[in-house]
Design a protein around this motif. Structure first.
Motif, PDB file in Angstrom:
ATOM      1  N   ILE A  46       0.810  -1.217  -0.058  1.00 32.07           N
ATOM      2  CA  ILE A  46      -0.101   0.083  -0.018  1.00 32.07           C
ATOM      3  C   ILE A  46       0.873   1.181  -0.164  1.00 32.07           C
ATOM      4  CG2 ILE A  46      -1.577   1.325   1.468  1.00 32.07           C
ATOM      5  CD1 ILE A  46      -3.225  -1.060   1.911  1.00 32.07           C
TER       6      ILE A  46
ATOM      7  N   LEU B  81       1.821   1.778  -3.510  1.00 34.82           N
ATOM      8  CA  LEU B  81       0.958   2.351  -4.349  1.00 34.82           C
ATOM      9  C   LEU B  81       0.743   3.858  -4.015  1.00 34.82           C
ATOM     10  CD1 LEU B  81      -1.877  -0.375  -3.972  1.00 34.82           C
ATOM     11  CD2 LEU B  81      -0.282   0.121  -5.866  1.00 34.82           C
ATOM     12  N   ALA B  82       0.535   4.043  -2.758  1.00 32.47           N
ATOM     13  CA  ALA B  82       0.349   5.471  -2.490  1.00 32.47           C
ATOM     14  C   ALA B  82       1.750   6.428  -2.943  1.00 32.47           C
ATOM     15  CB  ALA B  82       0.285   5.728  -0.759  1.00 32.47           C
TER      16      ALA B  82
ATOM     17  N   LEU C  38      -2.957   4.686  -5.469  1.00 31.06           N
ATOM     18  CA  LEU C  38      -3.802   3.963  -4.403  1.00 31.06           C
ATOM     19  C   LEU C  38      -5.325   4.332  -4.554  1.00 31.06           C
ATOM     20  CD1 LEU C  38      -3.249   2.687  -1.573  1.00 31.06           C
ATOM     21  CD2 LEU C  38      -3.867   4.982  -0.649  1.00 31.06           C
TER      22      LEU C  38
ATOM     23  N   GLU D  79      -1.683   5.904   5.105  1.00 30.54           N
ATOM     24  CA  GLU D  79      -2.203   6.905   4.144  1.00 30.54           C
ATOM     25  C   GLU D  79      -3.667   7.547   4.612  1.00 30.54           C
ATOM     26  OE1 GLU D  79      -0.336   7.890   1.885  1.00 30.54           O
ATOM     27  OE2 GLU D  79       1.045   6.561   2.398  1.00 30.54           O
TER      28      GLU D  79
END
Lengths: 789, 139, 512, 138
Positions: C204, C207-208, C213, C278
């Motif tokens: 994650i 992705l962020a 994300l 996030e």
């Protein structure tokens, strides 16, 4: 022994001695009081060791590592102010403990009494010598707790419990605010150490200019006022008189109630010299002084009179410490400090006298007394000296400090100008007049006048020496300080004032200092006081009448209303919050889920529903899914249990078909078998529960439930559509590992089973634990039936 | 990849289950819980990472050579396993979600069974199946 | 060294095996008492050694079945190992206490296996590194507590009907929350393709970083707040607590209030701080707001209770609000504060509940209004209860004082002035209701004079006294020298805010 | 439900179902099946007996203590996990052995099979325990 060690030892000695007191009691039996007296004496000696160095302007300072991660050290700081307090605490402590030997009946729980007294003394010493404010706060709260215990010494008397509760609630709640104030102070300065702040002028300037200045000041003052029974917080002190009299003398006149004053003095260098300081501290002091002095009139309990007098005397000091202007930050400091010492001597003495009187007459009601001078002349003389000192009569020590009070009031008024030039001295005089009146009342009501023998025991006599010597000693001190003030001033007051003002202080105190305005004011005080005393009973009666007519016009009334009313209000609140049935709780859970789920949807979502929807499915699958929904709807619509259960098992069986379609043979088999077994169990259960209840769905309930459930459905749908977009690139599923390795490493061809027993066998272990738990739980449920009968 | 119709079906099951647990009849509430569990099981299976055509059972035909997939992470060089070489095709459906679903089925069976007996005992003690009458604990 | 590696597993497996053995050899409660106390003592010692090991040698990762991150990993970092120490301590004390407290019938029947499995459930949750496995052990915990609540002890004046009602509410709400959890886990798996928490976290985060994300990750984070909030009794998910906890017999009550609700806090600390960094910008305001309401609602409701156990249950609601306030504020110092608060509350509250059970037995009723003057007949309980009350109310010299101090300091330092102000005001409520309760039970006049003889005969046994006294010592120790706890907590807080070592320890391993 | 037909049918079926469930248990590693499915099947079979003949009748022949079954199962499963530790491996690490036996030829022995048997026993024990609890209580 260096002085830091001496002070540390002085603080912890009482705790240690309190700890081994139960053991000592086995040896000493009833004479355990002398053990406590000796402890207090040792502490006094240890504190006194520091006097010479402090007189020379060298403060004792040192610290031991304690909580480095919070930046808190166990640090002690002995300047003039704390040494003075230390001497008062341990000195009066000796007298009180000695006095208690005779006062407390041998049948009492002496072990507990002295243990708590010693712990109190240790806490008090710890408080005044603490340099670290967190450490100071800890000892501060310890004094509150020990005070609470001692007020409630007679634990089964309702009034003791009431008084103890009140004192704890008010002082400890005040403490919480004070702690917040300390923390704000820490934010400003970045240190918990007072000595560091005091020795750093630029830091003090920072504090005074900081935006949180007022916050910190108000919060700390709330704590100080609560402890010293100032302002609206005064109400606990009169009720604290339920404590044994030596305790009242020690805690609630001479030492603990001065903790607030101590704190005000301690933070004086940091906060004074500002308008806020003057308005808050002096304002609070003057108002309390007048109010408490006035309210003392209607007291009939001799300890009650003394309690109110203590409040008003503490307010004197408060007012004087508050006298400040920007140029002259410490106008009343010397006077206040001197009065603090004097008050400790005469007020402790008065309480001890009150204790003797109550002990001999078996009552504390002043209206039942009178004419005791004949039965106990020595007590009469001692009591009169102390009361006159409180009234401010020369040549006693109270006269000197009251003169200084008037002088500083005049000076403060002069510096301020305007109407305050006259108002402040006038208020001071009025406070003095009240003081004069209740002091005379104490002498007159108890010792003078006619003896009302119908209320009093036949044989009253002087108490034994043990009870007489401590007050006598204090009375002698009262006279000596009055006649030869310079000794006390040089060794105690000047260093203490220096500790507050952070510069050398030289005072000239003498009995005769010329025919000044202050002396004029004193004379006015005496004349007005005598005049007022003639109307004493009239005023008291008027106060009683007003109190009966307007009971709500009192802080006690508010306190009782809050404390007694809170449970009812709270129960009503809880009844609304917690209605009982499970449904509102479920609704709350679901609503929270919906609201929380909606937050990201509103804040960050770009598109709620992804574009590539795929409705392209073979028709038989569509029909299957339709049937599932239909069966599920059946559970909702069908009223009879049996039908609904059949519907829900139909859902289960249909889902197993979906599993087959989704290429999950293990799941399909499991689902069919589980569904079968489950349906049988379900049927067995509903066979035993006759369906008598039938829910009437009103339109509004139906609408609300449909709204919630469709919102849940939509949320799940949106989540699911987004989540089944495939694994976010560039990642891949860990399932590849299972597919790749189930034959070579786990030696199994059925991947699902291999995952269950091998790759994730631990999950399966947990799962069979859950099954066992269900079995054990059901066993308990079945067995519980016999328990409930 | 995705199967919208299945998702809609699951969402509908969720809605119906939610409606059922809000009923006042205890047995209906349990039925609602069961519907929700069914929906959840279906949901877990439907979130399978890939949809090959075959059940996850390896037959003797499949035994093949290693495929060159990297399974060891190397944070320093930014490898987050598994890393699949280009062109690897997956013939099986995702076995992991099936295993998870199996666990979930068993657990919900255990709890629902417990819940059922509990309902029966509550009926014995309280003499009603109306959850809004089962409110001795309140305030 | 090698045996040390196995400790995390043994902490979970040993109670499970023992539960199995006690199922097979039930109804010999005399022997079982000694054996079980022995097992729990061993568990406590092992958990301590695990904590020391982790402190000295870093995070310990255990591969169950040796499948790397593809199987299930147990991860003993400081947070997990610390929680295990806490739970082992409290369960040891509760076990010692229970051997004398629980009814003979309960001991002969299912108490020991259920209690063992509860301990296994707690340890399993605290040590697992796999999010689905966490779900499994959540269920272990829930079902074992349900089974235990039904049992009775000697100070247990709750009617069976009430117990069943409480369990019903607990289970129904739990099923809904657990279904949410499953939905969240499944969606998470469908998005990142893994169940290992460290693996999820790193993916994650990647992705962020690359800006890809998917937004529904935030929805998952929010759903898990509901799940863990339910476990922790966060408003408005707290309703079950006041019904369920008071229905349990005292040792179980102590476990529930002491440890089991902390599982929710642990969940937020572990999952949200590891995976959903996030989403923190959305989570933190929500958490702070809800925890303030929790504090207020719990404290306000507690004031009016006359049922002693229910009063303390509401107090737990309010106190857990303080812990979550620290969690919500989310700075390193605030997390330290939350941990310190959590530990202190766990120990003091469980002690208070154990003392309460004995007090109720002594009184023969659960209505505070019928108690009074017990200081004469039960001085020991009076002292213990007072220490507990002081700690919860935050008075020195007990651990609770430092907990509040650190929390307020952290809050003010992070410039959360208004939340801390509210928290302060409700600290006064706490003081009020606890001391009012203590006073009306132990001081004042004896209310039911006809019972004075029975009071004399109902006194704590040695085992009960030992467990209470030991816990009291811990409470006082934490109030006099909390430095080790604070240092440990602040290290935990740092690890929470910087999960890299955790991720590296889990992922940097070659797979067979 | 306790008609003669059901009694006869279940008498005939139950042994077959039980045999089938055992085969599912052992085949599970390679084909659909496994401890869990086998266990549920076994439990269904016995529950069929209970339903057909009534609890009292079955108990009068032989009163099974199903709690011992799940206790034993749990013990077996967790001890299998511990077994690996004895060989210096981690908990639940599977061990594999190929043994040549007379008559049967090469047989693969897997520790996971033991684990699966544990699961099987737990499922049977606890489900039947619950089932019996439901039916028994009047």
């Amino acid at each position: 022994m260096d002085l830091f060690t001496a002070i540390t030892l002085a603080v912890f000695l009482p705790f240690i001695m309190a700890g081994i007191l139960p053991a000592a009691e086995k040896v000493l039996k009833n004479r355990i009081g002398w053990y406590a007296t000796a402890t207090a004496f040792l502490s006094l000696l240890l504190v006194a060791l520091a006097v010479p160095s402090v007189v020379n302007g060298e403060n004792v300072q040192g610290s031991v590592a304690w909580l480095p991660s919070l930046g808190i050290e166990m640090s002690f700081y002995g300047d003039g102010l704390s040494i003075m307090f230390g001497l008062i605490v341990s000195g009066i402590g000796i007298l009180i403990m000695a006095y208690s030997n005779e006062y407390m009946s041998k049948r009492e729980d002496l072990s507990r009494y002295y243990r708590q007294l010693l712990m109190f003394m240790g806490s008090m010493l710890g408080m005044v010598f603490s340099s670290n404010i967190i450490q100071l706060f800890i000892f501060w709260e310890l004094t509150s707790i020990t005070s609470f215990m001692l007020i409630g010494y007679w634990r089964n008397r309702p009034m003791s419990v009431y008084g103890a509760t009140k004192s704890l609630l008010i002082t400890a709640s005040g403490g919480i605010f004070m702690l917040a104030g300390f923390l704000v102070l820490n934010i400003i300065t970045g240190t918990f150490d007072i000595a560091t702040v005091l020795q750093n002028e630029s830091m003090i300037e920072t504090i005074k200019g900081h935006e949180f200045f007022l916050f910190a000041l108000v919060l700390i003052l709330i704590g100080a006022a609560a402890k010293s029974a100032q302002g609206p917080f005064y109400i606990w002190l009169p009720n604290a008189m339920e404590a044994p009299t030596p305790v009242s003398a020690f805690l609630h006149s001479a030492t603990m109630v001065k903790a607030g004053i101590y704190l005000v003095a301690r933070i004086h260098p940091i906060f004074s010299g500002t308008d806020a300081w003057f308005i808050l501290v002096s304002g609070l002091g003057i108002i309390t002084m007048l109010a408490a002095g006035f309210l003392a009139f209607r007291q009939t309990d001799i300890k009650g009179i003394l309690a109110y007098s203590t409040i008003s005397q503490l307010a004197y000091m408060m007012a004087m410490y508050g006298y400040t202007t920007y140029q002259y930050p410490g106008i009343g400091v010397a006077a206040a400090t001197f009065h603090l010492l004097n008050h400790a001597t005469f007020k402790a003495c008065l309480f001890l006298v009150a204790g003797i009187v109550a002990h001999e007459t078996a009552t504390r009601d002043i209206t039942k007394m009178g004419g005791l001078r004949k039965d106990m002349p020595v007590t009469f003389i001692i009591g009169s000296i102390a009361a006159l000192a409180m009234a401010g009569v020369p040549p006693l020590n109270g006269f000197l400090s009251k003169e200084m009070f008037y002088e500083s009031s005049l000076e403060m008024g002069h510096l301020l100008g305007g109407p305050l030039e006259y108002l402040i001295p006038a208020a001071a005089v009025l406070g003095g007049v009240f003081t004069f009146a209740y002091s005379i009342r104490f002498i007159d009501g108890i010792f003078l006048g006619k003896r009302r023998s119908e209320h009093l025991p036949k044989h009253m006599h002087e108490p034994s020496l043990i009870m007489l010597v401590p007050p006598a000693f204090l009375a002698v001190l009262v006279i000596l300080i009055g006649l030869f003030p310079s000794v006390a001033v040089h060794y105690i007051i000047e260093p203490a004032a220096a500790g507050i003002l952070l510069q050398e202080v030289h005072l000239h105190v003498s009995l005769w200092h010329g025919f000044t305005t202050a002396l004029m004011m004193t004379i006015i005080t005496f004349i007005a006081g005598i005049a007022l005393y003639t109307k004493y009973d009239t005023i008291a009666a008027w106060q009683d009448r007003m109190n009966a007519r307007y009971p709500w016009f009192s802080i006690n009334y508010a306190y009782d209303r809050i404390v007694n009313g809170a449970p009812g209000k709270s129960a009503a609140f809880a009844a609304v919050m917690q209605p009982g049935p499970v449904k509102p709780y479920l609704v709350a859970l679901l609503l929270l889920f919906l609201v929380l789920g909606a937050i990201p949807a509103m804040l960050v979502a770009t598109t709620l529903v992804p574009a590539d929807l795929n409705f392209n499915v073979p028709p038989y699958e569509g029909i299957l899914l339709g049937l599932i929904v239909l069966a599920a709807l059946g559970t909702a619509i069908l009223r009879k249990y049996l039908h609904a259960v059949i519907a829900v098992s139909a859902v289960g069986y249909l889902i197993s078909l979906v599993f087959i379609y989704l290429q999950a043979p293990d799941l399909a088999m499991t689902q069919i078998l589980v569904e079968t077994l489950f349906t049988i169990i379900f049927l067995l259960v509903i066979l035993k529960i006759p369906q008598t209840f039938r829910e009437n769905l009103t339109r509004s309930v139906l609408a609300r439930d449909l709204l919630i459930s469709s919102a849940v459905g939509i949320t799940v749908l949106v989540l699911l559509l987004n989540a089944t977009q495939g694994i976010a690139s560039p990642f891949e599923s860990i399932s590849y590992y299972f597919i790749e390795n189930s034959v070579p490493l786990a030696r199994g061809h059925n991947m699902v089973n291999v995952i269950l027993v091998d790759f994730r066998g631990y999950d399966t272990l947990g799962e069979i634990v859950v099954l066992c738990l269900a079995g054990l739980g059901v066993y308990n449920l079945i067995k519980s039936r016999s328990d409930s009968k | 990849m995705n199967n919208t119709l299945l998702s809609v079906c699951i969402a509908l099951l969720f809605a119906i289950g939610t409606f059922m647990i809000l009923r006042r009849d205890m047995i209906k509430v349990v039925i609602g819980i069961t519907v929700l569990s069914h929906a959840t099981n279906l949901l877990i299976v439907s979130t399978g990472a890939f949809l090959g055509g075959r059940a996850p059972i390896i037959t003797s035909d499949d035994a093949g050579s290693p495929s060159g997939i990297i399974f060891t992470d190397d944070l320093a060089s930014g490898i987050l396993a598994p890393v699949i070489p280009e062109g690897t095709e997956m013939v099986f459906v995702d076995p992991l979600v099936q295993a998870l679903t199996l666990t979930a089925i068993v657990i919900s069976l255990a709890i629902t069974a417990f819940l059922l007996i509990l309902c029966y005992r509550i009926y014995q003690e309280h003499g009603t199946t109306d959850v809004s009458e089962i409110r001795r604990l309140k305030g | 060294m090698d045996t040390m590696q196995q400790v995390p597993m043994i902490l979970i497996a040993l109670p499970i095996i023992f539960a199995a053995i006690t199922v097979l050899f039930r109804s010999k409660s005399g022997l079982q008492k000694a054996l079980n106390i022995g097992v729990f003592a061993i568990l406590f010692v092992m958990s301590l050694s695990l904590l020391f090991h982790v402190w000295n040698n870093g995070i310990l990762v255990y591969e169950v079945g040796e499948w790397g991150k593809y199987g299930i990993l147990l991860v003993a970092d400081l947070l997990g190992a610390g929680m295990v120490v806490l739970s082992s301590l409290i369960s040891l004390m509760a076990m010692i206490y229970a051997t004398d407290y629980m009814d003979r019938k309960a001991l002969d029947a299912t108490f020991f296996p259920l209690f063992n499995l509860m301990a296994a459930g707690l340890n399993g949750i605290f040590l697992t590194g796999d999010i689905f496995n966490m779900f499994v052990f959540f269920e272990v915990l829930v079902l074992s507590s349900c089974g235990l609540i039904v049992l009775t002890g000697r100070g247990d004046h709750t009617k069976m009907a009430d117990k069943l009602e409480a369990i019903f509410k607990y289970l129904i709400l739990n099923m809904v929350s657990i279904i949410l959890m499953l939905v969240a886990i499944a969606s998470l798996y469908a998005t990142v393709g893994t169940l290992n928490m460290a693996d999820i976290a790193v993916k994650i985060a990647y992705l962020a970083e690359t800006g890809t994300l998917p937004w529904h990750i935030h929805v998952i984070a929010m759903m898990l707040i509901v799940v863990f909030g339910y476990k922790a009794a966060l408003f408005p998910l707290h309703f079950w607590l006041a019904d369920v906890h008071p229905s349990a017999p005292a040792p179980i009550h102590a476990m529930l209030s002491g440890m089991v609700i902390k599982v929710g806090v642990y969940g937020i600390l572990r999952v949200h701080y590891l995976i959903f960094q996030e989403s923190m910008f959305m989570l933190q305001p929500v958490l702070i707001l809800l925890s303030l309401v929790t504090i207020a609602v719990g404290a306000t409701s507690a004031v009016g209770q006359y049922d002693l156990k229910r009063l303390l249950a509401y107090s737990s609601v309010s106190q857990i609000g303080y812990v979550l306030l620290g969690v919500g504020m989310g700075t390193a110092y605030a997390l330290t504060a939350a941990m310190v608060y959590l530990v202190n509350h766990a120990i003091a509250k469980s002690m208070l509940f154990l003392a309460t059970g004995e007090t109720l037995y002594h009184a023969g009723t659960k209505d505070i209004r019928k108690m009074g003057g017990f200081v004469q007949s039960a001085p020991f309980l009076s002292v213990i209860f007072l220490i507990g009350a002081m700690s919860i109310a935050g008075l020195p010299p007990t651990g609770g004082f430092f907990a509040k101090l650190v929390l307020f300091d952290a809050g003010l330092g992070a410039e959360y002035y208004i939340p801390i102000g509210i928290a302060l005001v409700f600290a006064i409520f706490t003081l009020f209701y606890l001391f009012r309760t203590w006073l009306s039970i132990f001081w004042g006049e004896v209310k039911e004079h006809d019972k004075e003889d029975t009071y004399k005969s109902r006194n704590p046994t040695i085992a009960i006294k030992i467990s209470l006294a030991l816990l009291a010592c811990v409470v006082i120790f934490l109030g006099v020298y909390p430095e080790p706890l604070i240092v440990l907590s602040s290290t935990i807080a740092e690890q929470l805010l910087d999960p890299q070592p955790y991720i590296a320890a889990v992922l940097e391993r070659s797979v067979r | 439900m306790t008609t003669l037909i059901t009694k006869t049918v279940s008498k005939a079926c139950v042994p077959i179902i039980i045999l089938f469930s055992v085969s599912l248990l052992f085949a599970g590693h390679d084909l659909p099946g496994g401890g869990f499915i086998g266990g549920v099947m076994f439990a269904s079979a016995i529950s069929l007996l209970y339903v057909a003949f009534g609890l009292k009748y079955i108990d009068s022949i032989y009163s099974y203590q199903w709690d011992k079954w799940f206790g034993a199962g749990l013990l077996l499963a967790s001890l299998t996990g511990f077994g690996a530790m004895l060989f210096g491996y981690n908990f639940l690490r599977s061990l594999y052995m190929l043994v040549s036996l007379p008559l049967l030829g090469d047989v693969k022995l897997l520790s996971t099979t033991l684990f699966d048997i544990g699961v099987y026993l737990v499922v049977i024990g606890s489900l039947l325990y619950v089932f019996k609890g439901t039916g028994e209580d009047e």
